[in-house]
Design a protein around this motif. Structure first.
Motif, PDB file in Angstrom:
ATOM      1  N   ALA A   1       0.821  -1.209   0.000  1.00 43.82           N
ATOM      2  CA  ALA A   1       0.000   0.000   0.000  1.00 43.82           C
ATOM      3  C   ALA A   1       0.857   1.262   0.000  1.00 43.82           C
ATOM      4  N   LEU A   2       1.928   1.274   0.748  1.00 40.23           N
ATOM      5  CA  LEU A   2       2.823   2.440   0.785  1.00 40.23           C
ATOM      6  C   LEU A   2       3.558   2.612  -0.539  1.00 40.23           C
ATOM      7  N   GLU A   3       3.974   1.495  -1.142  1.00 40.07           N
ATOM      8  CA  GLU A   3       4.661   1.574  -2.430  1.00 40.07           C
ATOM      9  C   GLU A   3       3.743   2.091  -3.533  1.00 40.07           C
ATOM     10  N   LEU A   4       2.454   1.861  -3.372  1.00 43.09           N
ATOM     11  CA  LEU A   4       1.498   2.325  -4.382  1.00 43.09           C
ATOM     12  C   LEU A   4       1.056   3.764  -4.151  1.00 43.09           C
ATOM     13  N   THR A   5       1.401   4.325  -3.016  1.00 46.63           N
ATOM     14  CA  THR A   5       0.958   5.694  -2.700  1.00 46.63           C
ATOM     15  C   THR A   5       2.148   6.588  -2.362  1.00 46.63           C
ATOM     16  N   ILE A   6       2.487   6.692  -1.116  1.00 46.19           N
ATOM     17  CA  ILE A   6       3.521   7.628  -0.680  1.00 46.19           C
ATOM     18  C   ILE A   6       4.868   7.349  -1.334  1.00 46.19           C
ATOM     19  N   ASP A   7       5.232   6.080  -1.482  1.00 47.89           N
ATOM     20  CA  ASP A   7       6.549   5.722  -2.011  1.00 47.89           C
ATOM     21  C   ASP A   7       6.507   5.333  -3.488  1.00 47.89           C
TER      22      ASP A   7
ATOM     23  N   TRP B   1      -2.893   7.473   0.493  1.00 47.30           N
ATOM     24  CA  TRP B   1      -2.440   6.493   1.471  1.00 47.30           C
ATOM     25  C   TRP B   1      -3.467   6.319   2.595  1.00 47.30           C
ATOM     26  N   GLU B   2      -3.938   7.426   3.125  1.00 43.08           N
ATOM     27  CA  GLU B   2      -4.881   7.339   4.237  1.00 43.08           C
ATOM     28  C   GLU B   2      -6.196   6.706   3.797  1.00 43.08           C
ATOM     29  N   ASP B   3      -6.632   7.027   2.570  1.00 46.46           N
ATOM     30  CA  ASP B   3      -7.859   6.404   2.059  1.00 46.46           C
ATOM     31  C   ASP B   3      -7.675   4.893   1.896  1.00 46.46           C
ATOM     32  N   LEU B   4      -6.504   4.506   1.377  1.00 40.51           N
ATOM     33  CA  LEU B   4      -6.243   3.087   1.174  1.00 40.51           C
ATOM     34  C   LEU B   4      -6.136   2.359   2.513  1.00 40.51           C
ATOM     35  N   HIS B   5      -5.482   2.983   3.479  1.00 45.97           N
ATOM     36  CA  HIS B   5      -5.387   2.382   4.814  1.00 45.97           C
ATOM     37  C   HIS B   5      -6.779   2.251   5.436  1.00 45.97           C
ATOM     38  N   SER B   6      -7.610   3.281   5.290  1.00 42.11           N
ATOM     39  CA  SER B   6      -8.975   3.224   5.818  1.00 42.11           C
ATOM     40  C   SER B   6      -9.765   2.104   5.174  1.00 42.11           C
ATOM     41  N   PHE B   7      -9.533   1.896   3.878  1.00 38.48           N
ATOM     42  CA  PHE B   7     -10.213   0.812   3.172  1.00 38.48           C
ATOM     43  C   PHE B   7      -9.837  -0.547   3.783  1.00 38.48           C
TER      44      PHE B   7
END
Length: 671
Positions: free
Chosen positions: A253-259, A290-296
């Protein structure tokens, strides 16, 4: 890990790619005030925590040392009992004033007490709280001979010290036990103390890794324990796969967003086309993604009622995820919480290591507890949380059998009976069915003195369910958690090295005196426990078939299976060490041996069939084993009596037996 969970990274990638185009197309219109938004968003996040990973160096030792100075007192305690860092888990054990390095001994040698076929013997209904604290018999060496056919499922083991007091957090397990020792604790063959104490002792715990001052001690209950108790604990993540999968999900998830470098390249391309150079809006957008994906991910876990052990390892706070992954992964996310400051332990905990193990000065007592440091009058010797048994009939045992209507052997409840050995390690009252079993560190080793005790039991000032003291046993006796606690306190100053002694009560003393006066060496008088024979095996002159059979003395001579297979060149179908008998000793010092096959015949009689002969068997091939249920603690003549709770502290509302003389004869009404 289910197949569905293994595709999480691909699922996240697919979902993100589906919204990526919309995100990119709208990003150029959201630049206004984004610098201010980014500043507020970052300031709302806590500073990344510094996890004191057991394998990492840190400033924790210096921090604790300065903390000790700040309290203006020298903190002597090495082990504390205090509220656990695991929410809802009651009390736990913590390291005190010292750092334990890998393989350091953390706690002194404690006992373990076997409980045999309790449900088969007992006909009293109700919850047996020890079931939440006992260990499987096959965990401990020396117990495989206790039951017929090695049926270890019928043996449960009470471990009143660390085994019951320490909690289990499977990803943070930091202590493990040494092998249990089997011995008679110096008790002579003609001692009336035979069978009145456990022969299993020496359960010390050592550090698996660096344990810092204030860190909670965690033992491994095993994954099976938590999997079988989903109703109690839910779907806790279990090492190692669940945490590894959770780490993979979060890293993806981080590699797909923030990183995501591809997103950065796309952002540069869009900004070049528009002539903009401000990257703050893009950083805000990636953070939101990132936050949306984490919330999901968290929402999916909630949708499935958090029945995924993997998703339950995902932190619910998105702001700490990167720090968690940097500091060892989700398995270590609660390590910081498990480390308490020493002044907090002093204020909220109780010292557990004021006593150590030794050989008792009391005749027939065996092992004892001794002061590890000076303890002033009225000072705490040791805290002792209590496991309650609402009716002592739950641990009654029967020695005679009968056949039921279906032809199966069942206990003859009109025949001879006694109690499980655990009774001797519990407290009771003559007018109550209640048993209270302490599980403090080494408190089970505290012996009796009728004339010169230096310690007594009192109710602890703080208890989980102090209200039980004012309620009938029937109202709380089936509660499946502990709620009461004794404190052992000094009745006078106790010097370091002095034996800790309490008064077990007049009823106990009277029954012990009767037992001593009537005790005779039981049959078979030639019985020596197998662990005693094995210690002197090299010097022992072994019997042949012309001599007295070992089985008549409740022991059995066995041959190690690998020797048997070697002598028969592997051509023998056996899975266990066979019993064997020596035909004669050969001139070269080896033996001619006949294998003995024991089995049940059609009449349920145990008989033996002599098998093959083996030549040239070395003495190293032999060892002794006890016959099942032959050890002293199984016998009807072994002393059984609980320690007695003084009248002055026993609640009147718990007195549920009218006739005090019925203490040892009480039968449940439903029997």
């Amino acid at each position: 890990m289910s197949k569905a969970m293994r595709i999480w990274p691909k699922l996240i990638s697919f979902l993100l790619s589906a919204v990526l185009a919309l995100t990119l197309s709208s990003s150029s219109n959201d630049n206004k005030n984004n610098e201010e938004i980014l500043t507020k968003r970052r300031s709302s996040h806590p500073e990344p925590h510094t996890k004191h990973h057991p394998r990492h160096d840190s400033h924790q030792q210096q921090h604790q040392a300065s903390l000790s100075s700040a309290t203006n007192k020298i903190i002597e305690c090495g082990i504390y009992l205090a509220p656990s860092s695991i929410p809802g888990s009651g009390l736990g054990m913590y390291a005190g004033n010292r750092t334990f390095h890998e393989n350091d001994i953390v706690t002194d040698e404690d006992i373990v007490v076997p409980i045999f076929e309790r449900e088969w013997h007992s006909n009293v209904k109700g919850k047996f709280l020890w079931d939440e604290y006992i260990w499987n018999g096959d965990v401990f060496d020396g117990m495989e001979q206790e039951m017929e056919n090695g049926d270890m499922d019928e043996i449960s083991v009470a471990s009143p010290g660390v085994g019951a007091a320490a909690n289990s957090y499977m990803s943070l397990v930091n202590v493990e036990d040494n092998d249990v020792v089997t011995d008679m604790a110096g008790i002579a063959k003609d001692s009336p103390g035979r069978g009145a104490f456990t022969i299993y002792n020496g359960r010390s715990f050592f550090a698996l890794d660096l344990i810092r001052p204030g860190q909670e001690l965690f033992v491994s209950y095993g994954n099976k324990y938590f999997k079988s108790r989903k109703r109690i604990y839910g779907y806790l993540p279990l090492p190692d796969d669940d945490y590894d999968e959770a780490d993979d999900i979060l890293n993806t998830a981080l590699e797909l967003t923030i990183d995501n470098e591809d997103l950065d390249d796309k952002r540069y391309e869009l900004q070049s086309q528009s002539g903009e150079a401000d990257s703050s809006a893009w950083e805000v957008r990636k953070q939101e993604m990132w936050e949306d994906l984490h919330s999901f991910i968290v929402d999916v876990a909630d949708i499935y009622n958090r029945t995924s052990r993997v998703l339950n390892a995902v932190p619910t706070n998105a702001s700490i995820v990167e720090a968690v992954l940097d500091d060892g992964g989700t398995a270590y996310q609660d390590l910081n919480r498990s480390i308490k400051e020493l002044h907090w332990l002093e204020e909220n905990g109780q010292c557990m290591d004021n006593i150590r193990t030794g050989v008792s000065s009391i005749p027939h007592a065996g092992r004892g507890a001794f002061a590890s440091r000076f303890i002033p009058k009225d000072g705490l010797v040791s805290p002792a949380p209590l496991i309650h048994i609402k009716n002592m009939e739950m641990i009654r045992t029967y020695f005679d059998l009968k056949r039921n209507s279906k032809g199966f052997f069942v206990p003859d409840r009109n025949g001879r009976s006694s109690y499980q050995l655990i009774l001797n390690y519990c407290f009771a009252h003559e007018e109550s069915t209640l048993l209270l079993c302490p599980y403090g560190l080494l408190t089970s080793l505290i012996n009796h003195s009728h004339k010169n005790p230096n310690t007594k039991i009192v109710w602890a000032k703080e208890m989980r369910h102090k209200e039980w003291l004012n309620q009938p046993i029937a109202e709380w006796g089936d509660e499946y958690h502990t709620g009461l606690q004794f404190d052992f306190v000094a009745t006078r100053d106790i010097s370091a090295g002095e034996e800790i002694l309490i008064n077990y009560g007049n009823a106990w003393q009277s029954e012990w005196d009767k037992h001593v006066d009537s005790f005779v060496i039981p049959e078979p008088k030639n019985y020596v426990p197998s662990f005693g024979l094995n210690e002197v095996l090299e010097e022992l002159e072994l019997r042949t078939v012309q001599d007295r059979e070992y089985e008549l003395d409740n022991v059995q001579l066995r041959c190690h299976l690998h020797y048997v297979k070697k002598l028969f060149h592997g051509g023998i179908a056996m899975k266990e060490d066979p019993a064997c008998r020596i035909v004669r000793k050969l001139e070269d010092g080896t033996y001619l041996v006949r294998i003995v096959n024991w089995f049940q015949n059609d009449n349920d009689q145990t008989v033996c069939d002599t098998g093959k002969l083996m030549w040239g068997v070395p003495k190293a091939a032999f060892y002794f084993a006890d016959m099942p249920l032959s050890r002293d603690h199984h016998q009807h003549w072994a002393f059984r009596h609980a320690m007695m709770i003084p009248d002055e502290i026993f609640p009147d509302i718990w007195r549920n037996i009218a006739d005090a003389e019925s203490f040892t004869e009480y039968e449940d009404e439903d029997d």
